[in-house]
Design a protein around this motif. Sequence first.
Motif, PDB file in Angstrom:
ATOM      1  N   ASP A  87      -8.708   6.601   0.004  1.00 14.87           N
ATOM      2  CA  ASP A  87      -9.402   5.401  -0.458  1.00 14.87           C
ATOM      3  C   ASP A  87      -8.950   4.177   0.339  1.00 14.87           C
ATOM      4  N   LEU A  88      -7.649   4.060   0.553  1.00 11.79           N
ATOM      5  CA  LEU A  88      -7.125   2.929   1.315  1.00 11.79           C
ATOM      6  C   LEU A  88      -7.539   3.005   2.775  1.00 11.79           C
ATOM      7  N   ALA A 120      -6.532   0.071  -4.353  1.00 11.88           N
ATOM      8  CA  ALA A 120      -7.535   1.076  -4.721  1.00 11.88           C
ATOM      9  C   ALA A 120      -7.326   1.473  -6.172  1.00 11.88           C
ATOM     10  N   VAL A 130      -5.111  -3.551   0.807  1.00  6.18           N
ATOM     11  CA  VAL A 130      -6.169  -3.200  -0.143  1.00  6.18           C
ATOM     12  C   VAL A 130      -5.541  -2.544  -1.365  1.00  6.18           C
ATOM     13  N   ARG A 163     -16.436   0.670  -2.555  1.00  6.90           N
ATOM     14  CA  ARG A 163     -16.320   2.115  -2.418  1.00  6.90           C
ATOM     15  C   ARG A 163     -17.719   2.725  -2.472  1.00  6.90           C
ATOM     16  N   GLU A 174       0.831  -1.202   0.000  1.00  2.00           N
ATOM     17  CA  GLU A 174       0.000   0.000   0.000  1.00  2.00           C
ATOM     18  C   GLU A 174       0.869   1.257   0.000  1.00  2.00           C
ATOM     19  N   ALA A 181     -16.324   3.930   2.406  1.00  4.76           N
ATOM     20  CA  ALA A 181     -16.235   2.523   2.025  1.00  4.76           C
ATOM     21  C   ALA A 181     -17.138   1.707   2.929  1.00  4.76           C
ATOM     22  N   SER A 217     -12.834   1.128  -8.137  1.00  4.61           N
ATOM     23  CA  SER A 217     -13.135  -0.010  -7.284  1.00  4.61           C
ATOM     24  C   SER A 217     -12.068  -0.203  -6.219  1.00  4.61           C
ATOM     25  N   LEU A 218     -12.412  -1.026  -5.234  1.00  7.58           N
ATOM     26  CA  LEU A 218     -11.491  -1.423  -4.181  1.00  7.58           C
ATOM     27  C   LEU A 218     -11.393  -2.946  -4.184  1.00  7.58           C
ATOM     28  N   ALA A 225     -11.247   2.122   3.278  1.00  6.51           N
ATOM     29  CA  ALA A 225     -11.456   0.695   3.036  1.00  6.51           C
ATOM     30  C   ALA A 225     -10.967  -0.134   4.217  1.00  6.51           C
ATOM     31  N   LYS A 226      -9.778   0.179   4.719  1.00  8.30           N
ATOM     32  CA  LYS A 226      -9.214  -0.583   5.830  1.00  8.30           C
ATOM     33  C   LYS A 226     -10.031  -0.390   7.109  1.00  8.30           C
TER      34      LYS A 226
END
Length: 216
Positions: A138-139, A165, A163, A187, A120, A197, A169-170, A142-143
């Motif tokens: 974004d990361l 990104a 993840v 996302r 990442e 997310a 999409s993720l 998501a996390k």
Amino acid sequence: MMQPIVHPSRLANVAEPLRDDEIHVWMLPYDRAERRRPLLALLAAYLAIEPSGVMLREGPYGRPALAPSHRSTLDFNWSHSGDHALVALAHGIAPGVDIERQRPRPNALEVARRFFSSDEVTLIADAPSTRRAQVFLDLWTAKEALLKAHGRGLAFGLDRLSVVAGPASLALRRFDGEDLDHWQLQRLALGHGFAGALAWRGAARQVRLGRLASIA
């Protein structure tokens, strides 16, 4: 599959059934002084009771849930940032959701090097300087969503999952101790300067994303 955002004007408009194959996600106004009031009002609408009757309990890692006295399969998760909040609701699964306000993050790469996985960090470092803050966000969302759905939260360790990104999409690439095939990650297209997310452990479901102008 995610349905388009709808725009009911007030909380009374959300009282349609939540099917077992759906997740409802609501973006709503948030004022720090109100604490959990918006959350309780939304839960009350789904339970068809008064907000004062909503009883919550906390799990061993601080995740709030409905008290057993409700005898309901409804589970939820919420997150807030700035003047907005997200609430995810579903039957039979524990959703995880995160919202973050978009803003300049000149130390994004430094933070990632401290807390993210090595792949990442590489993803952020390789992004154009004008895109690094967005990739980081974004990361991060998501996390956070994944760890909240997992139940342990940040105590589990941000570096114990990875993840990817992309522009639209993720994708979950690693989650220590977990079968990746059992996880869903999406996302959320929130607009208005926010990133978000949604994650859950279980089969794919239809996600219905809506926005409330008022919790009254």
